[in-house]
Motif scaffolding. Structure first.
Motif, PDB file in Angstrom:
ATOM      1  N   SER A 182       0.824  -1.200   0.000  1.00  0.00           N
ATOM      2  CA  SER A 182       0.000   0.000   0.000  1.00  0.00           C
ATOM      3  C   SER A 182       0.861   1.254   0.000  1.00  0.00           C
ATOM      4  O   SER A 182       1.836   1.349   0.749  1.00  0.00           O
ATOM      5  CB  SER A 182      -0.897   0.013   1.244  1.00  0.00           C
ATOM      6  N   PRO A 183       0.503   2.266  -0.804  1.00  0.00           N
ATOM      7  CA  PRO A 183       1.214   3.541  -0.744  1.00  0.00           C
ATOM      8  C   PRO A 183       0.974   4.275   0.564  1.00  0.00           C
ATOM      9  O   PRO A 183       1.681   5.244   0.876  1.00  0.00           O
ATOM     10  CB  PRO A 183       0.642   4.313  -1.941  1.00  0.00           C
ATOM     11  N   LEU A 184      -0.025   3.805   1.346  1.00  0.00           N
ATOM     12  CA  LEU A 184      -0.354   4.452   2.620  1.00  0.00           C
ATOM     13  C   LEU A 184       0.040   3.593   3.813  1.00  0.00           C
ATOM     14  O   LEU A 184      -0.435   3.819   4.927  1.00  0.00           O
ATOM     15  CB  LEU A 184      -1.857   4.750   2.678  1.00  0.00           C
ATOM     16  N   ALA A 185       0.905   2.617   3.614  1.00  0.00           N
ATOM     17  CA  ALA A 185       1.278   1.726   4.706  1.00  0.00           C
ATOM     18  C   ALA A 185       1.818   2.507   5.891  1.00  0.00           C
ATOM     19  O   ALA A 185       2.671   3.380   5.746  1.00  0.00           O
ATOM     20  CB  ALA A 185       2.318   0.719   4.226  1.00  0.00           C
ATOM     21  N   GLY A 186       1.287   2.196   7.089  1.00  0.00           N
ATOM     22  CA  GLY A 186       1.702   2.858   8.311  1.00  0.00           C
ATOM     23  C   GLY A 186       0.924   4.115   8.621  1.00  0.00           C
ATOM     24  O   GLY A 186       1.070   4.674   9.708  1.00  0.00           O
ATOM     25  N   GLN A 187       0.082   4.574   7.717  1.00  0.00           N
ATOM     26  CA  GLN A 187      -0.664   5.807   7.934  1.00  0.00           C
ATOM     27  C   GLN A 187      -2.062   5.533   8.478  1.00  0.00           C
ATOM     28  O   GLN A 187      -2.617   4.447   8.323  1.00  0.00           O
ATOM     29  CB  GLN A 187      -0.769   6.586   6.626  1.00  0.00           C
ATOM     30  N   GLN A 188      -2.611   6.541   9.113  1.00  0.00           N
ATOM     31  CA  GLN A 188      -3.990   6.499   9.577  1.00  0.00           C
ATOM     32  C   GLN A 188      -4.911   6.982   8.459  1.00  0.00           C
ATOM     33  O   GLN A 188      -4.588   7.952   7.762  1.00  0.00           O
ATOM     34  CB  GLN A 188      -4.176   7.403  10.807  1.00  0.00           C
ATOM     35  N   VAL A 189      -6.026   6.295   8.287  1.00  0.00           N
ATOM     36  CA  VAL A 189      -7.048   6.729   7.334  1.00  0.00           C
ATOM     37  C   VAL A 189      -8.387   6.802   8.075  1.00  0.00           C
ATOM     38  O   VAL A 189      -8.593   6.117   9.080  1.00  0.00           O
ATOM     39  CB  VAL A 189      -7.155   5.766   6.138  1.00  0.00           C
ATOM     40  N   SER A 190      -9.254   7.625   7.566  1.00  0.00           N
ATOM     41  CA  SER A 190     -10.519   7.857   8.269  1.00  0.00           C
ATOM     42  C   SER A 190     -11.691   7.762   7.307  1.00  0.00           C
ATOM     43  O   SER A 190     -11.613   8.182   6.151  1.00  0.00           O
ATOM     44  CB  SER A 190     -10.513   9.246   8.924  1.00  0.00           C
ATOM     45  N   ASP A 191     -12.772   7.188   7.833  1.00  0.00           N
ATOM     46  CA  ASP A 191     -14.063   7.158   7.144  1.00  0.00           C
ATOM     47  C   ASP A 191     -13.957   6.619   5.714  1.00  0.00           C
ATOM     48  O   ASP A 191     -14.440   7.222   4.755  1.00  0.00           O
ATOM     49  CB  ASP A 191     -14.693   8.555   7.129  1.00  0.00           C
ATOM     50  N   VAL A 192     -13.301   5.447   5.610  1.00  0.00           N
ATOM     51  CA  VAL A 192     -13.173   4.790   4.308  1.00  0.00           C
ATOM     52  C   VAL A 192     -14.470   4.039   4.036  1.00  0.00           C
ATOM     53  O   VAL A 192     -14.854   3.152   4.801  1.00  0.00           O
ATOM     54  CB  VAL A 192     -11.979   3.827   4.305  1.00  0.00           C
ATOM     55  N   PRO A 193     -15.170   4.346   2.935  1.00  0.00           N
ATOM     56  CA  PRO A 193     -16.485   3.735   2.707  1.00  0.00           C
ATOM     57  C   PRO A 193     -16.385   2.342   2.097  1.00  0.00           C
ATOM     58  O   PRO A 193     -15.449   2.024   1.357  1.00  0.00           O
ATOM     59  CB  PRO A 193     -17.149   4.704   1.731  1.00  0.00           C
ATOM     60  N   GLY A 194     -17.369   1.510   2.418  1.00  0.00           N
ATOM     61  CA  GLY A 194     -17.453   0.189   1.831  1.00  0.00           C
ATOM     62  C   GLY A 194     -18.656  -0.562   2.356  1.00  0.00           C
ATOM     63  O   GLY A 194     -19.340  -0.111   3.281  1.00  0.00           O
ATOM     64  N   THR A 195     -18.892  -1.722   1.769  1.00  0.00           N
ATOM     65  CA  THR A 195     -19.970  -2.606   2.195  1.00  0.00           C
ATOM     66  C   THR A 195     -19.373  -3.892   2.741  1.00  0.00           C
ATOM     67  O   THR A 195     -18.496  -4.492   2.104  1.00  0.00           O
ATOM     68  CB  THR A 195     -20.906  -2.923   1.017  1.00  0.00           C
ATOM     69  N   VAL A 196     -19.845  -4.317   3.906  1.00  0.00           N
ATOM     70  CA  VAL A 196     -19.339  -5.539   4.513  1.00  0.00           C
ATOM     71  C   VAL A 196     -19.779  -6.729   3.663  1.00  0.00           C
ATOM     72  O   VAL A 196     -20.974  -6.940   3.439  1.00  0.00           O
ATOM     73  CB  VAL A 196     -19.851  -5.690   5.957  1.00  0.00           C
ATOM     74  N   THR A 197     -18.800  -7.518   3.205  1.00  0.00           N
ATOM     75  CA  THR A 197     -19.114  -8.662   2.334  1.00  0.00           C
ATOM     76  C   THR A 197     -18.950 -10.000   3.038  1.00  0.00           C
ATOM     77  O   THR A 197     -19.513 -11.001   2.589  1.00  0.00           O
ATOM     78  CB  THR A 197     -18.222  -8.655   1.085  1.00  0.00           C
ATOM     79  N   ALA A 198     -18.168 -10.063   4.105  1.00  0.00           N
ATOM     80  CA  ALA A 198     -17.937 -11.326   4.802  1.00  0.00           C
ATOM     81  C   ALA A 198     -17.318 -11.031   6.164  1.00  0.00           C
ATOM     82  O   ALA A 198     -16.692  -9.984   6.363  1.00  0.00           O
ATOM     83  CB  ALA A 198     -17.007 -12.240   3.995  1.00  0.00           C
ATOM     84  N   ILE A 199     -17.500 -11.989   7.096  1.00  0.00           N
ATOM     85  CA  ILE A 199     -17.000 -11.841   8.461  1.00  0.00           C
ATOM     86  C   ILE A 199     -16.264 -13.106   8.852  1.00  0.00           C
ATOM     87  O   ILE A 199     -16.759 -14.217   8.610  1.00  0.00           O
ATOM     88  CB  ILE A 199     -18.157 -11.600   9.454  1.00  0.00           C
ATOM     89  N   ARG A 200     -15.072 -12.954   9.431  1.00  0.00           N
ATOM     90  CA  ARG A 200     -14.390 -14.086  10.051  1.00  0.00           C
ATOM     91  C   ARG A 200     -14.612 -13.954  11.556  1.00  0.00           C
ATOM     92  O   ARG A 200     -14.049 -13.081  12.207  1.00  0.00           O
ATOM     93  CB  ARG A 200     -12.901 -14.101   9.725  1.00  0.00           C
ATOM     94  N   ALA A 201     -15.439 -14.870  12.093  1.00  0.00           N
ATOM     95  CA  ALA A 201     -15.896 -14.745  13.477  1.00  0.00           C
ATOM     96  C   ALA A 201     -15.286 -15.794  14.386  1.00  0.00           C
ATOM     97  O   ALA A 201     -15.848 -16.106  15.437  1.00  0.00           O
ATOM     98  CB  ALA A 201     -17.426 -14.819  13.527  1.00  0.00           C
ATOM     99  N   PHE A 202     -14.138 -16.346  14.026  1.00  0.00           N
ATOM    100  CA  PHE A 202     -13.512 -17.376  14.842  1.00  0.00           C
ATOM    101  C   PHE A 202     -11.998 -17.219  14.773  1.00  0.00           C
ATOM    102  O   PHE A 202     -11.466 -16.578  13.870  1.00  0.00           O
ATOM    103  CB  PHE A 202     -13.914 -18.772  14.373  1.00  0.00           C
ATOM    104  N   GLY A 203     -11.315 -17.794  15.757  1.00  0.00           N
ATOM    105  CA  GLY A 203      -9.863 -17.782  15.772  1.00  0.00           C
ATOM    106  C   GLY A 203      -9.293 -16.474  16.278  1.00  0.00           C
ATOM    107  O   GLY A 203      -9.993 -15.611  16.818  1.00  0.00           O
ATOM    108  N   SER A 204      -7.979 -16.316  16.102  1.00  0.00           N
ATOM    109  CA  SER A 204      -7.281 -15.118  16.566  1.00  0.00           C
ATOM    110  C   SER A 204      -7.086 -14.103  15.455  1.00  0.00           C
ATOM    111  O   SER A 204      -6.425 -13.090  15.646  1.00  0.00           O
ATOM    112  CB  SER A 204      -5.920 -15.511  17.152  1.00  0.00           C
ATOM    113  N   SER A 205      -7.646 -14.377  14.285  1.00  0.00           N
ATOM    114  CA  SER A 205      -7.535 -13.468  13.148  1.00  0.00           C
ATOM    115  C   SER A 205      -8.930 -13.072  12.688  1.00  0.00           C
ATOM    116  O   SER A 205      -9.299 -13.232  11.534  1.00  0.00           O
ATOM    117  CB  SER A 205      -6.757 -14.130  12.008  1.00  0.00           C
TER     118      SER A 205
END
Length: 608
Positions: free
Chosen positions: A48-71
C-alpha cells in the motif's frame, strides 16, 4: 481452517517518521478523510502507498466476516470502483480475537491504520495482505446488496504465472493483472470472487481446506488432478478453498481429487503462506463425487522380482494400530505383496520421544505382524540404526530407511560390517560386483547427508542372481520459497543438498557398474524432488540409471499432491541390465482425504 497468529500494524520507519515530523515528508492527498477510498489504500503494487498511515471514514460494504480464531475481522468492498484493474476495491479489517459487530450488507465507514501483514512472517518469503488494523467504524445502513463476485475462469486468469524479477522481490512492480496470474489474484485481494463447477485438485485436509482449479482443462492428470510437470507451469488456476460458514450448519465438504464443487463457490480473495491465494467461502458449491477408486497393481509372475518403495510417514509403535493395519492392507492387497519394500520414515521404538533410543525393531515388528495378519508374507527386515538425532525428520524420531523382504521369494545376502558411520564399498569377486557390507550405508560421513537420511544399500539374491537395491530418503524441501513467493523465481535453497546427495548415489552406482557392467541395480525411495529437477539429472548422469517415471504417460507422472499440484517426489530407477522393467505408481493415498500416508507407493517388476 488454520489460524493465524495475532499481529499488529507495520509502523513507519524511523527515517520516515522523522521526516514526517519535520514536515519533509508529505502525507499523500488521498489519505485525507474526505477523499480516501479502498483503491487508494490498495494501490497498484503489492504494498500500500499508505502503509503505516492512519485513514478515516473509508467507505465500503461488509461482504464477509471471520468470526472465529485469533484473526477475526471483516471484509469491506467499495461499490464505486475506479477504472484501474490493478487496484483492489476491498480490504480486510483486522479485529484480533474480537468478533466484529457488523453484519454482511452493512454500509460502513472505517477508520484505522493501514498495515501490511505477512502470514508466517516476512522471512517466510510469501506475499503480504494489506489490512486496516486498530480500526473503528460506523454503520451507515444495513441490508445493502453486495458487489458482484469476480469470476475466476480460463478467460480471466492469464497463462503466465508471475513476472520474473531475477529472484528479487516483485513487491515494487506495478501489477499487470491481464498478464500474470499472481498479479490478477493480488489485484483482487479482499474482493468477492467466485468459481463455477470447480474440479477438486487437492483433497480436503485436517485443517478443513481443499484446492480447486478455475482452469478445468489445463494440465489434468488421468485421474482428475492438476499435473505439475515443469517449473514453467505451476497451474495458475489453482486456488485454495476454506469456509467462513459455521461448520455445524454447513459441514466442510470431504472431497478427493477428481471430485467437484458444483454450482458457485464464492467469497473474498484471501492469502496464506501455507496455501497461497484462497477463496474464503461464504457460498460453497455442492460436492459431486467424481473421484476414482484406489488402485491395485497386478501380482508379479514367478520369474519377476517386485520391488516397492513406500514412505510410511513417521511410523512408530506409538502410531495408531489402525494405520499399521491400513499400511498392511495397502502392501498386501494394493501392491500384491512385493518381494522387497524400501520403506521411508520408519521411526525409532518410542517415536518422537527425544532420548537416546535409536533402535526400530519394535516399529518394524508391528508393521510386519500387521502384514501377516492381513494375509501377506512373513516379511523379514534389514536396516541400520542412525546416530541419535543426526538424520533429520521429527525431533526424537530418528527416521531411517529400511528393507522388508519376503524370504520365500528372495534372500538377503548378509555381509557383516555395516554400521551407522562406516561407508559401504563396492568390491569385485570372480568378475562380479559385491558389497563390503550388506546392509551398508553409502558415504555416511559426506557433508551432503547432514541432518538427512543416509542411503541404505542391500545385496539380495533372486533365483540365484544378485540384485543390488538402494533405499533413499533425500532431504526435504523445507526452507524453499513457495511458488507464490514475492521473490520470483522462488529460491529452491534445499536443492543444493539434494544434488549433492544425488551425486553421491550416482557415484556408488557407477562403482557397481564398473565392477560389473551387467549388474542389476534398483535405486528407490522418496527423493523429495521432481523428475525434471537438477537432482534427478545428477542421479541419472552418464546414463547409469533410468528414472522409470519418465516412461509413464505424461498424465500419470505423479504420486504426491501438494497445494493442488499432483507431482513426483518418489522414484524408482533401474540400471541398464533391467531393460524390461514394468513400473506402476499405485494411487491409494495422495489424492484422498482419508490417507494412510501422504505418499503413493510405487512398484517395479523386473527380471534380473
Amino acid at each position: 481452517m488454520s489460524l493465524r497468529a495475532p499481529r499488529g500494524p507495520v509502523a513507519l520507519t524511523a527515517v520516515a517518521a522523522s521526516a514526517l515530523a519535520a514536515g519533509l515528508l508529505a502525507v499523500p492527498s488521498s489519505a485525507s478523510a474526505a477523499e480516501v477510498r479502498i483503491h487508494d489504500i490498495q494501490g497498484s503494487t503489492r504494498i500500500s502507498p499508505l502503509a503505516g498511515q492512519q485513514v478515516s471514514d473509508v467507505p465500503g460494504t461488509v461482504t464477509a466476516i471471520r468470526a472465529f480464531g485469533s484473526s477475526r475481522g471483516f471484509w469491506t468492498q467499495d461499490t464505486r470502483p475506479d477504472k484501474d484493474a490493478a487496484t483492489s476495491e476491498a480490504i480486510f479489517v483486522f479485529t484480533g480475537s474480537t468478533t466484529p459487530s457488523v453484519t454482511v450488507g452493512d454500509s460502513v465507514l472505517v477508520s484505522g491504520t493501514v498495515s501490511e501483514y505477512y502470514p508466517g512472517g516476512k522471512d517466510a518469503g510469501g506475499q503480504s495482505l494489506t489490512e486496516l488494523s486498530k480500526a473503528t467504524w460506523t454503520v451507515q445502513s444495513s441490508g445493502n446488496a453486495l458487489p458482484a463476485a469476480y469470476r475466476l475462469n480460463p478467460s480471466t486468469i492469464p497463462d503466465r504465472y508471475t513476472p520474473d524479477a531475477g529472484g528479487d522481490s516483485i513487491e515494487g512492480l506495478a501489477l499487470r493483472p491481464r498478464s500474470y496470474a499472481l498479479d490478477r489474484y493480488e489485484s483482487l485481494e479482499g474482493m468477492r470472487v467466485s468459481v463455477e463447477n470447480a474440479p477438486v485438485v487437492g483433497a480436503t485436509n485436517t485443517y478443513k481446506e481443499l484446492w480447486v482449479t478455475a482452469e478445468p482443462h489445463h494440465q489434468r492428470t488421468a485421474r482428475g488432478g492438476a499435473l505439475y510437470s515443469s517449473y514453467r507451469d505451476p497451474n495458475a488456476g489453482r486456488v485454495r478453498v476454506v469456509s467462513l460458514l459455521p461448520y455445524a450448519q454447513h459441514p466442510f465438504p470431504v472431497a478427493d481429487v477428481g471430485d467437484a464443487l458444483t454450482g458457485t463457490t464464492a467469497g473474498p480473495m484471501d492469502y496464506d503462506n501455507f496455501g497461497g491465494y484462497t477463496i474464503a467461502a461464504t457460498a460453497m458449491g455442492e460436492l459431486a463425487d467424481h473421484g476414482p477408486q484406489r488402485e491395485t497393481t497386478r501380482k508379479q509372475k514367478a520369474d519377476e522380482l517386485s520391488i516397492a518403495t513406500y514412505n510410511v510417514e513417521n511410523l512408530s509403535p506409538k502410531t495408531a494400530q489402525s494405520k499399521f493395519d491400513r499400511l498392511a492392507t495397502g502392501l498386501v492387497e494394493h501392491l500384491a505383496s512385493p518381494d522387497i519394500v524400501a520403506l521411508e520414515e520408519v521411526q525409532d521404538d518410542n517415536g518422537a520421544t527425544n532420548d537416546s533410543v535409536v533402535g526400530a525393531d519394535a516399529t518394524l515388528k508391528k508393521l510386519t505382524d500387521a502384514i501377516k495378519a492381513a494375509g501377506g508374507p512373513a516379511y523379514e527386515w534389514r536396516q541400520i540404526n542412525p546416530v541419535d538425532d543426526q538424520d533429520g525428520g521429527e525431533p526424537g524420531g530418528n527416521i531411517r530407511v529400511a528393507f522388508l523382504y519376503n524370504p520365500e521369494r528372495v534372500s538377503f545376502t548378509d555381509i557383516p560390517g555395516g554400521d551407522s558411520t562406516t561407508p559401504v564399498q563396492v568390491e569385485q569377486k570372480d568378475g562380479k560386483a559385491t558389497l563390503s557390507a550388506s546392509p551398508g550405508r553409502i558415504d555416511p560421513a559426506n557433508g551432503v547427508w547432514k541432518a538427512s537420511r543416509k542411503p541404505l544399500a542391500g545385496q539380495f539374491s533372486f533365483r540365484g542372481r544378485p540384485v543390488f537395491v538402494v533405499a533413499n530418503h533425500f532431504n526435504s524441501k523445507g526452507g524453499d520459497q513457495g511458488l507464490d513467493s514475492r521473490f520470483q523465481p522462488p529460491a529452491r535453497s534445499s536443492e543444493t543438498q539434494r544434488t549433492g546427495q544425488a551425486t553421491a548415489v550416482n557415484t556408488f552406482v557407477k562403482a557397481l557398474l564398473n565392477a560389473d557392467p551387467k549388474a542389476s541395480v534398483v535405486v528407490a525411495g522418496d527423493l523429495n524432488d521432481y523428475q525434471f529437477s537438477p537432482a534427478l539429472a545428477d542421479l541419472t548422469k552418464g546414463g547409469v540409471l533410468t528414472d522409470l517415471v519418465t516412461r509413464l504417460p505424461k498424465d500419470e507422472r505423479y504420486g504426491y499432491v501438494y497445494n493442488g499440484n499432483s507431482q513426483v517426489l518418489d522414484h524408482i530407477l533401474t540400471s541398464r541390465a533391467l531393460r524390461r522393467a514394468d513400473y506402476d505408481i499405485v494411487h491409494i493415498n495422495a489424492e484422498f482425504s482419508d490417507q494412510s500416508s501422504d505418499h503413493d507407493p510405487q512398484v517395479v517388476r523386473v527380471r534380473p
